[in-house]
Design a protein around this motif. Structure first.
Motif, PDB file in Angstrom:
ATOM      1  N   GLY A  56      53.596  21.672  -1.889  1.00 57.09           N
ATOM      2  CA  GLY A  56      54.702  20.977  -2.557  1.00 57.09           C
ATOM      3  C   GLY A  56      54.168  19.752  -3.252  1.00 57.09           C
ATOM      4  N   CYS A  57      53.725  19.882  -4.501  1.00 58.27           N
ATOM      5  CA  CYS A  57      52.909  18.791  -5.025  1.00 58.27           C
ATOM      6  C   CYS A  57      52.657  18.858  -6.532  1.00 58.27           C
ATOM      7  CB  CYS A  57      51.558  18.863  -4.358  1.00 58.27           C
ATOM      8  SG  CYS A  57      50.830  20.452  -4.639  1.00 58.27           S
ATOM      9  N   GLU A  73      48.733  12.412  -1.695  1.00 54.27           N
ATOM     10  CA  GLU A  73      48.913  11.659  -2.947  1.00 54.27           C
ATOM     11  C   GLU A  73      47.921  10.499  -3.021  1.00 54.27           C
ATOM     12  OE1 GLU A  73      52.920  10.279  -3.372  1.00 54.27           O
ATOM     13  OE2 GLU A  73      52.336   8.614  -4.638  1.00 54.27           O
ATOM     14  N   SER A 120      50.980  13.764  -6.441  1.00 52.91           N
ATOM     15  CA  SER A 120      52.085  13.594  -5.498  1.00 52.91           C
ATOM     16  C   SER A 120      52.076  14.754  -4.508  1.00 52.91           C
ATOM     17  CB  SER A 120      53.426  13.514  -6.223  1.00 52.91           C
ATOM     18  OG  SER A 120      53.847  14.791  -6.613  1.00 52.91           O
ATOM     19  N   GLY A 121      52.605  14.505  -3.309  1.00 55.28           N
ATOM     20  CA  GLY A 121      52.659  15.541  -2.291  1.00 55.28           C
ATOM     21  C   GLY A 121      51.316  15.760  -1.601  1.00 55.28           C
ATOM     22  N   TRP A 122      51.103  16.959  -1.114  1.00 53.72           N
ATOM     23  CA  TRP A 122      49.886  17.327  -0.381  1.00 53.72           C
ATOM     24  C   TRP A 122      49.349  18.638  -0.914  1.00 53.72           C
ATOM     25  CZ3 TRP A 122      47.902  14.829   4.112  1.00 53.72           C
ATOM     26  CH2 TRP A 122      48.682  13.776   4.602  1.00 53.72           C
TER      27      TRP A 122
END
Lengths: 190, 348
Positions: B205-206, B240, B224-226
């Motif tokens: 999710g990124c 992030e 952003s996210g991982w």
């Protein structure tokens, strides 16, 4: 604060949604519609039209992708990641809101059908709306998710796509700025 | 005592909301006037929000959603004597529909963002489609954006060559031969993957950038996210603001924050390739609190005899949480490492 205990999403509802059951979609919508709408409404400075559009987009995306939800993450985390992404995408594509228009929209939220029964209470709510509206968007979204959804820090980190430390920092700073702005508003009124 | 020198400004909200790190915060508040004043402000902000009413979503929203859903073709009813015919016709329609859906699902839309990207052997100009098994390539003048169904997009920088491997609902996969991509994905974890010659990036999710040469040398940076960077059982979790190199035959390296010191990054680069003691010593000496991201990964990558040094350095930078024992951490107990990572992630 919203109590989540009475609206946990059962696997039966999700499974029924996967099969295209319209009643299950409606039940899911009923569980989350006001929270999603409220986050969008306050994120977009009280603009009801955009909030309605965001809510519609979120649930259509959810319905379209529910088969991909495998249950290895919490449903609400996935839902609010959608909310965050749709809100941020919409914000990127919008021109900056003229301050006067935003102010008027925020004031209009305190209608006669609201729960605000007296003038002082309505004034206080308006001050909070204005203070939230004036927060930088990253702080604003974190605060709205925490307040309207009571998401845990872990859930917020996943929904916002950042670390728990970043969530903690945004919420701490956001609430501090909020308190300072409210103090200024109250100072101006007196 | 180091703990009293570090302000707790950024930990006040989790302390008020969930009593996180209560001992540490309360001990600090008892001695720090500045943080006490900030505590009062954060609490005032939290209390003020109680005056913000939940808004009721208008009924018109569901009506709009239903009209979109109703746009799908309506079902027909059949007379009993035509059941056999209807069944055959139905099967044909279903088969045709399935073929159309599968054919359409197997092709992603491509936007030409400049120049003339190539899909297969054809120049696509402004718009085209790419299917599983096909190559897409940009030259020095062109860029392209692939719409990954409705879960996101991948932008190909100039001089990039990639192949679409899978376009299934649970497995959307691209092989990046060389060049750079910028992926923005909004979907449940682990349904979008990018393979390179030396690692696979699994989306959690990124949004991220990934560059690779043909030999598998590359760098991934997360906006952003991982992202999980994986190869042969080796996994690097990249949040992030962090990046991770990957190398031929070695796979993903140890992740690091971009704002780490140059000396730290040079030492890590050296350690990932040589495992030298001097490099490890430099890494430990130059690590900041935030660099526990790197140190946590190193716990399971250094020689068993060096784990104690890494453990001690993390413990010196940030308090070891309850439930994490040195003995279990040094034995690489998975639950202990997971719990420690979750706590350290507050500082990442």
């Amino acid at each position: 604060m919203v109590d989540l205990s009475d609206r946990q999403v059962s696997t039966e509802i999700i499974d029924a949604c996967r099969l295209g059951d319209r009643d299950a979609f409606r039940a899911l919508y009923g569980l989350y519609k006001d929270q999603v709408y409220s986050v969008a409404l306050y994120f977009f400075h009280g603009d009801r039209g955009i909030a309605a559009d965001i809510t519609q987009q979120v649930f259509l995306k959810l319905i379209g992708n529910v088969r991909q939800f495998r249950g290895d993450s919490e449903f609400s985390t996935w839902l609010y990641r959608l909310v965050v992404n749709v809100c941020l995408d919409a914000a990127r594509h919008r021109k900056a809101e003229p301050p006067i228009a935003a102010e008027a929209k925020l004031e209009s939220l305190a209608g006669p059908d609201s729960l605000e029964q007296d003038f002082a209470r309505a004034e206080a709510a308006n001050s909070v709306r204005r203070a939230v509206s004036a927060l930088p968007s990253k702080f604003r979204m974190a605060i709205l998710l925490r307040y309207f959804e009571d998401l845990s820090y872990e859930q917020m980190a996943r929904a916002l796509g950042c670390s728990m430390g970043t969530v903690a920092s945004r919420l701490s700073r956001g609430h501090r700025i909020l308190a300072e702005r409210l103090k200024n508003f109250e100072g101006r009124r007196q | 005592m180091r703990i009293f020198r570090r302000h707790v400004s950024d930990r006040l909200a989790p302390y008020i909301h969930e009593a996180r790190a209560a001992d540490q915060v309360e001990r600090h508040l008892a001695k720090c006037e500045r943080c006490r004043a900030e505590y009062v402000q954060v609490r005032a902000g939290i209390e003020a929000l109680q005056r913000l009413p939940l808004a009721e979503a208008p009924a018109s929203i569901w009506n709009s959603i239903e009209s979109v859903l109703n746009a799908a073709p309506a079902k027909r009813s059949f007379a009993p004597r035509k059941i056999a015919f209807a069944a055959i016709a139905g099967l044909m329609v279903v088969g045709l529909g399935y073929w159309i859906v599968m054919r359409s699902a197997a092709r992603w839309e491509v936007d030409g963002l400049g120049g003339s990207p190539v899909v297969g052997t054809e120049h696509i100009g402004r718009a085209g489609r790419v299917a599983a098994g096909e190559w897409i390539e940009t030259d020095a003048e062109s860029r392209a954006r692939i719409q990954i169904g409705d879960i996101g997009s991948v932008e190909l920088a100039p001089n990039t060559r990639a192949r679409v491997i899978a376009t299934r609902p649970q497995d959307n996969r691209i092989a990046l031969q060389h060049g750079e991509i910028h992926a923005r994905i909004s979907a449940p974890p682990r349904i979008f993957f990018v393979d390179t010659a030396s690692a696979t990036a699994a989306d959690l999710g990124c949004e991220y950038f990934l560059h690779t040469d043909e030999d598998g040398s590359g760098l991934m940076s997360v906006a952003s996210g991982w992202v999980s960077f994986e190869w042969n059982g080796r996994e690097s979790l990249v949040p992030e603001g962090a990046s991770c190199r990957t190398r031929p035959r070695l796979g993903p390296g140890t992740p690091f924050f971009e704002d780490a010191s140059d000396g730290f990054k040079r030492a890590l680069d050296d350690f990932d390739q040589t495992s030298s003691d001097a490099a490890l010593t430099a890494i430990l000496a130059k690590a900041r609190v935030r660099d526990t991201l790197t140190l946590w990964h190193l716990l399971s990558r250094v020689a068993a005899g060096d784990r104690g040094r890494v453990y001690d350095r993390i413990a010196a930078l940030t308090p070891v949480p309850a439930g994490v024992s040195q003995e279990k951490a040094l034995k690489l107990d998975p639950e202990t490492l997971r719990r420690w990572k979750d706590e350290l992630a507050w500082t990442w």
